[in-house]
Design a protein around this motif. Sequence first.
Motif, PDB file in Angstrom:
ATOM      1  N   VAL A 145       0.843  -1.196   0.000  1.00 29.97           N
ATOM      2  CA  VAL A 145       0.000   0.000   0.000  1.00 29.97           C
ATOM      3  C   VAL A 145       0.879   1.247   0.000  1.00 29.97           C
ATOM      4  O   VAL A 145       0.699   2.169  -0.806  1.00 29.97           O
ATOM      5  N   ILE A 146       1.874   1.260   0.888  1.00 30.12           N
ATOM      6  CA  ILE A 146       2.740   2.435   0.981  1.00 30.12           C
ATOM      7  C   ILE A 146       3.611   2.557  -0.258  1.00 30.12           C
ATOM      8  O   ILE A 146       3.724   3.650  -0.840  1.00 30.12           O
ATOM      9  N   THR A 147       4.227   1.465  -0.702  1.00 29.51           N
ATOM     10  CA  THR A 147       5.115   1.568  -1.869  1.00 29.51           C
ATOM     11  C   THR A 147       4.321   1.935  -3.120  1.00 29.51           C
ATOM     12  O   THR A 147       4.811   2.683  -3.966  1.00 29.51           O
ATOM     13  N   SER A 148       3.072   1.445  -3.234  1.00 30.86           N
ATOM     14  CA  SER A 148       2.246   1.847  -4.381  1.00 30.86           C
ATOM     15  C   SER A 148       2.044   3.352  -4.394  1.00 30.86           C
ATOM     16  O   SER A 148       2.149   3.989  -5.443  1.00 30.86           O
ATOM     17  N   ILE A 149       1.718   3.913  -3.244  1.00 33.94           N
ATOM     18  CA  ILE A 149       1.484   5.356  -3.164  1.00 33.94           C
ATOM     19  C   ILE A 149       2.748   6.106  -3.555  1.00 33.94           C
ATOM     20  O   ILE A 149       2.705   7.088  -4.303  1.00 33.94           O
ATOM     21  N   MET A 150       3.903   5.635  -3.059  1.00 32.03           N
ATOM     22  CA  MET A 150       5.154   6.292  -3.411  1.00 32.03           C
ATOM     23  C   MET A 150       5.366   6.245  -4.922  1.00 32.03           C
ATOM     24  O   MET A 150       5.730   7.247  -5.549  1.00 32.03           O
ATOM     25  N   PHE A 151       5.134   5.085  -5.503  1.00 33.19           N
ATOM     26  CA  PHE A 151       5.337   4.956  -6.944  1.00 33.19           C
ATOM     27  C   PHE A 151       4.349   5.808  -7.735  1.00 33.19           C
ATOM     28  O   PHE A 151       4.702   6.341  -8.792  1.00 33.19           O
ATOM     29  N   ASN A 152       3.109   5.928  -7.250  1.00 36.36           N
ATOM     30  CA  ASN A 152       2.161   6.809  -7.932  1.00 36.36           C
ATOM     31  C   ASN A 152       2.753   8.202  -8.082  1.00 36.36           C
ATOM     32  O   ASN A 152       2.723   8.802  -9.168  1.00 36.36           O
ATOM     33  N   ALA A 153       3.305   8.713  -6.972  1.00 37.10           N
ATOM     34  CA  ALA A 153       3.864  10.062  -7.011  1.00 37.10           C
ATOM     35  C   ALA A 153       5.095  10.111  -7.903  1.00 37.10           C
ATOM     36  O   ALA A 153       5.270  11.056  -8.693  1.00 37.10           O
ATOM     37  N   ILE A 154       5.961   9.091  -7.778  1.00 41.07           N
ATOM     38  CA  ILE A 154       7.209   9.113  -8.548  1.00 41.07           C
ATOM     39  C   ILE A 154       6.928   9.018 -10.042  1.00 41.07           C
ATOM     40  O   ILE A 154       7.495   9.767 -10.847  1.00 41.07           O
ATOM     41  N   VAL A 155       6.044   8.105 -10.429  1.00 43.75           N
ATOM     42  CA  VAL A 155       5.717   7.962 -11.849  1.00 43.75           C
ATOM     43  C   VAL A 155       5.095   9.251 -12.381  1.00 43.75           C
ATOM     44  O   VAL A 155       5.439   9.718 -13.470  1.00 43.75           O
ATOM     45  N   ALA A 156       4.180   9.839 -11.587  1.00 38.66           N
ATOM     46  CA  ALA A 156       3.546  11.085 -12.025  1.00 38.66           C
ATOM     47  C   ALA A 156       4.586  12.171 -12.245  1.00 38.66           C
ATOM     48  O   ALA A 156       4.541  12.909 -13.234  1.00 38.66           O
ATOM     49  N   GLY A 157       5.544  12.262 -11.316  1.00 42.37           N
ATOM     50  CA  GLY A 157       6.594  13.275 -11.438  1.00 42.37           C
ATOM     51  C   GLY A 157       7.443  13.060 -12.684  1.00 42.37           C
ATOM     52  O   GLY A 157       7.711  13.998 -13.449  1.00 42.37           O
ATOM     53  N   PHE A 158       7.850  11.830 -12.906  1.00 41.43           N
ATOM     54  CA  PHE A 158       8.675  11.544 -14.086  1.00 41.43           C
ATOM     55  C   PHE A 158       7.900  11.755 -15.371  1.00 41.43           C
ATOM     56  O   PHE A 158       8.445  12.262 -16.350  1.00 41.43           O
ATOM     57  N   ALA A 159       6.613  11.373 -15.361  1.00 39.64           N
ATOM     58  CA  ALA A 159       5.801  11.571 -16.562  1.00 39.64           C
ATOM     59  C   ALA A 159       5.689  13.054 -16.880  1.00 39.64           C
ATOM     60  O   ALA A 159       5.790  13.460 -18.042  1.00 39.64           O
ATOM     61  N   ALA A 160       5.496  13.867 -15.842  1.00 40.33           N
ATOM     62  CA  ALA A 160       5.405  15.310 -16.069  1.00 40.33           C
ATOM     63  C   ALA A 160       6.719  15.838 -16.629  1.00 40.33           C
ATOM     64  O   ALA A 160       6.740  16.644 -17.562  1.00 40.33           O
ATOM     65  N   TRP A 161       7.830  15.392 -16.062  1.00 43.69           N
ATOM     66  CA  TRP A 161       9.131  15.856 -16.516  1.00 43.69           C
ATOM     67  C   TRP A 161       9.375  15.467 -17.969  1.00 43.69           C
ATOM     68  O   TRP A 161       9.758  16.300 -18.795  1.00 43.69           O
ATOM     69  N   ILE A 162       9.136  14.187 -18.273  1.00 40.40           N
ATOM     70  CA  ILE A 162       9.333  13.716 -19.649  1.00 40.40           C
ATOM     71  C   ILE A 162       8.416  14.476 -20.602  1.00 40.40           C
ATOM     72  O   ILE A 162       8.816  14.862 -21.705  1.00 40.40           O
ATOM     73  N   GLY A 163       7.189  14.721 -20.142  1.00 41.19           N
ATOM     74  CA  GLY A 163       6.254  15.455 -20.983  1.00 41.19           C
ATOM     75  C   GLY A 163       6.774  16.843 -21.315  1.00 41.19           C
ATOM     76  O   GLY A 163       6.845  17.245 -22.479  1.00 41.19           O
ATOM     77  N   TYR A 164       7.147  17.578 -20.270  1.00 45.62           N
ATOM     78  CA  TYR A 164       7.579  18.958 -20.492  1.00 45.62           C
ATOM     79  C   TYR A 164       8.890  19.039 -21.255  1.00 45.62           C
ATOM     80  O   TYR A 164       9.105  19.939 -22.058  1.00 45.62           O
ATOM     81  N   GLU A 165       9.809  18.078 -21.001  1.00 44.32           N
ATOM     82  CA  GLU A 165      11.119  18.123 -21.650  1.00 44.32           C
ATOM     83  C   GLU A 165      11.065  17.727 -23.115  1.00 44.32           C
ATOM     84  O   GLU A 165      11.739  18.322 -23.957  1.00 44.32           O
ATOM     85  N   TRP A 166      10.285  16.674 -23.420  1.00 44.71           N
ATOM     86  CA  TRP A 166      10.414  16.085 -24.744  1.00 44.71           C
ATOM     87  C   TRP A 166       9.127  15.907 -25.530  1.00 44.71           C
ATOM     88  O   TRP A 166       9.169  15.774 -26.734  1.00 44.71           O
ATOM     89  N   LEU A 167       7.985  15.832 -24.853  1.00 45.50           N
ATOM     90  CA  LEU A 167       6.793  15.368 -25.573  1.00 45.50           C
ATOM     91  C   LEU A 167       5.793  16.465 -25.911  1.00 45.50           C
ATOM     92  O   LEU A 167       5.218  16.462 -26.978  1.00 45.50           O
ATOM     93  N   TYR A 168       5.586  17.377 -24.955  1.00 45.01           N
ATOM     94  CA  TYR A 168       4.512  18.344 -25.166  1.00 45.01           C
ATOM     95  C   TYR A 168       4.832  19.269 -26.334  1.00 45.01           C
ATOM     96  O   TYR A 168       5.963  19.667 -26.549  1.00 45.01           O
ATOM     97  N   ARG A 169       3.767  19.664 -27.062  1.00 52.68           N
ATOM     98  CA  ARG A 169       3.969  20.512 -28.242  1.00 52.68           C
ATOM     99  C   ARG A 169       3.380  21.886 -28.034  1.00 52.68           C
ATOM    100  O   ARG A 169       2.268  22.029 -27.549  1.00 52.68           O
ATOM    101  N   ASN A 170       4.127  22.904 -28.457  1.00 47.97           N
ATOM    102  CA  ASN A 170       3.568  24.257 -28.574  1.00 47.97           C
ATOM    103  C   ASN A 170       2.817  24.749 -27.343  1.00 47.97           C
ATOM    104  O   ASN A 170       1.722  25.258 -27.461  1.00 47.97           O
ATOM    105  N   GLY A 171       3.422  24.597 -26.157  1.00 48.90           N
ATOM    106  CA  GLY A 171       2.771  25.159 -24.983  1.00 48.90           C
ATOM    107  C   GLY A 171       1.550  24.398 -24.504  1.00 48.90           C
ATOM    108  O   GLY A 171       0.904  24.804 -23.550  1.00 48.90           O
ATOM    109  N   THR A 172       1.214  23.291 -25.153  1.00 46.97           N
ATOM    110  CA  THR A 172       0.096  22.480 -24.638  1.00 46.97           C
ATOM    111  C   THR A 172       0.662  21.387 -23.745  1.00 46.97           C
ATOM    112  O   THR A 172       1.856  21.304 -23.533  1.00 46.97           O
ATOM    113  N   THR A 173      -0.219  20.547 -23.228  1.00 49.03           N
ATOM    114  CA  THR A 173       0.258  19.369 -22.508  1.00 49.03           C
ATOM    115  C   THR A 173      -0.105  18.125 -23.295  1.00 49.03           C
ATOM    116  O   THR A 173      -0.439  17.090 -22.744  1.00 49.03           O
TER     117      THR A 173
END
Lengths: 350, 315
Positions: A145-173
Amino acid sequence: MGFLRPSDDAKRELQAALVALLASIAIGSVLMLLVGASPGRVWWAMIERTAGDPSQIGLVLYKATGLALCGLSVALALDAGLFNIGGEGQLTAGVLVCAVVGTALPESTPAIVAIPVCLLAAALAGGAVGTLIGLFRATRGAHEVITSIMFNAIVAGFAAWIGYEWLYRNGTTTGALIADGAWLPQIGLGGSSANASLLVALAAVAGLWWVRSRTTWGMAWRAVGRDPEAARTAGISVARVQILVMTASGALAGLAAANFVMGHKHAYEGGLGAGTGFLGISAALLGRTHPIGVLIASLLLAFLSAGGLVVRDLVPKELTEMLQGVVVLAVAAAGPWVASRAGAQKVRIA
Amino acid sequence: MTTRKLVWLGVILGALALVLVVQPWDVLAAVFSLGVLAQALKTAIPYVLAALGGAITERSGVVDLALEAKLLFGALVAIIVTLAFGSPYLGILGGMLAGMATAWVQLFFALRLGADQVIVGVALNLLALGGTRFVLQLVYGEGSNSPVSQAKLPSNLVANPIFWLAVLATIAVPIALARTRWGLRLRAAGDRPDALVSVGASPERARMWAGLVGGALAGAGGAHLSLTLGSFVADMAGGRGYMALAMVILAGWRPAWAALACFGVAFAIAANVQLQLVGTAIPRQLAPLLPYVLTLGILVIAGSKRRPPRSLGKL
């Protein structure tokens, strides 16, 4: 047709689900009275407005697809005694990798190659997160339960980072569109987002049902869930079962990417599919961890979710959101309550 | 601790030190400053109160996953009471009562009805997310934010009664658990409920009292969230409840260490805010992940060396 006759256990599970459902409807009705609405009118409007409108039916199916896969994910883990509430993170990982692979495929890739490749990518991504959770639980005793919650946050953070760095186009998400071959066709219900990933969900339900009740693997993980010590004595490697089950559980949640990426947005979008992982917990519990039960529960919960929007002139949509939590609480109580009543009857006979 | 574990811990701390050393001097000075320290103390309050409340409940043998719900309901009721009566101090009381009420529901389902305690906790958290929005809609006609209250708690820590409650609880809870009769019965309920039964005491009663006290503390933590901001924002607990429980587990169910761990998390958060202002090479989406990664790392490396209360989760 022996396998269709429900056992005592199955009857009790069905009873528990029904009791929980009735209790939830009752509480929901009380809440409706609180906001000054007539419960009968609201429930009827929900049914009527959904049944008569193809795009509403489509919305229900669209939501149910993602819910069913996430619900199966939680249900499988629960059967093995693990509480995987990391569906959010596993789904996000699946969505991210599915979209990235989909955009990396050459445009001319035929569907017969693109679709399985993207599905596999999504499943592997979700499965990887699940494997880690299972590994940490099996080898280090870190509660999932605890490790799942930690991973939820970690995956979300990395997804946001990858999105902003490499994936998102023209100021959108939103990212680039995936290759044409990876698109899953819409079902075409009034322009809704219901799509062919429904078949993926149904296949998963059927497949899980088969493995769960007809193979030794299914018996093994259910034995671990019932009594790990007894399973260990019987020669089952509890650690191995836990890791494999968590991997499969994560993979199922990751597969939900098929619904959101391949069937709907056809691109990566920040926050795509958010909330489905948590609601999957409700589907798994209401469905009493049985694959068919989870499917029915997913349809019911999806109906409730879509229905909340369609009657928002009568009651605020927050009411149906709250009902989702009520359902889980009701199910949590209904199981033991039904079991205790059955136990009491046995004593009386004796 | 074994040599292998020490080596791993050393690796983690070494990596941290490396990250710090690579930062320019003015960045380091900005992070390790009094301002950040004060901000860390303020940020720590909901975590510490939730962790102490969770530790009490768990030590009595009840799995407490509903901390998130207690924070949320505490925050909501605190702001509603403050808006209605104009006094944030009454609001604090309201928040504590809301936390206690949530704990009562949790214990009713877990102890009376025998429901799975992990599921009850998660269910209450789900319920709180939807329920707080629903109550907002019911009372204020808007489902995402409460109105802003002019009456709120001062931002100065020293004048904030919840800060002092947190300080008092950090000192009092470990002492109460170790040296009072109440604490003894509570710990017995968690470790050896049969011993309690044999002297004619009721484990259920001990757990009930423990849960209510724990709920009050967590509710106060929630009240701090809304009363320092001046309003309630939907989902404002933001996972603090789960993190607090992780800290309790990390600390081996010892309240004082859990509070310390919570301060560590709060410091990381406050330092990150400062780092973002000052400018750093660490991507802004990744920097807030440090507490989660560290928690995961320590949970995995330290393993299950410290045992939970023997009767945790069992009736």
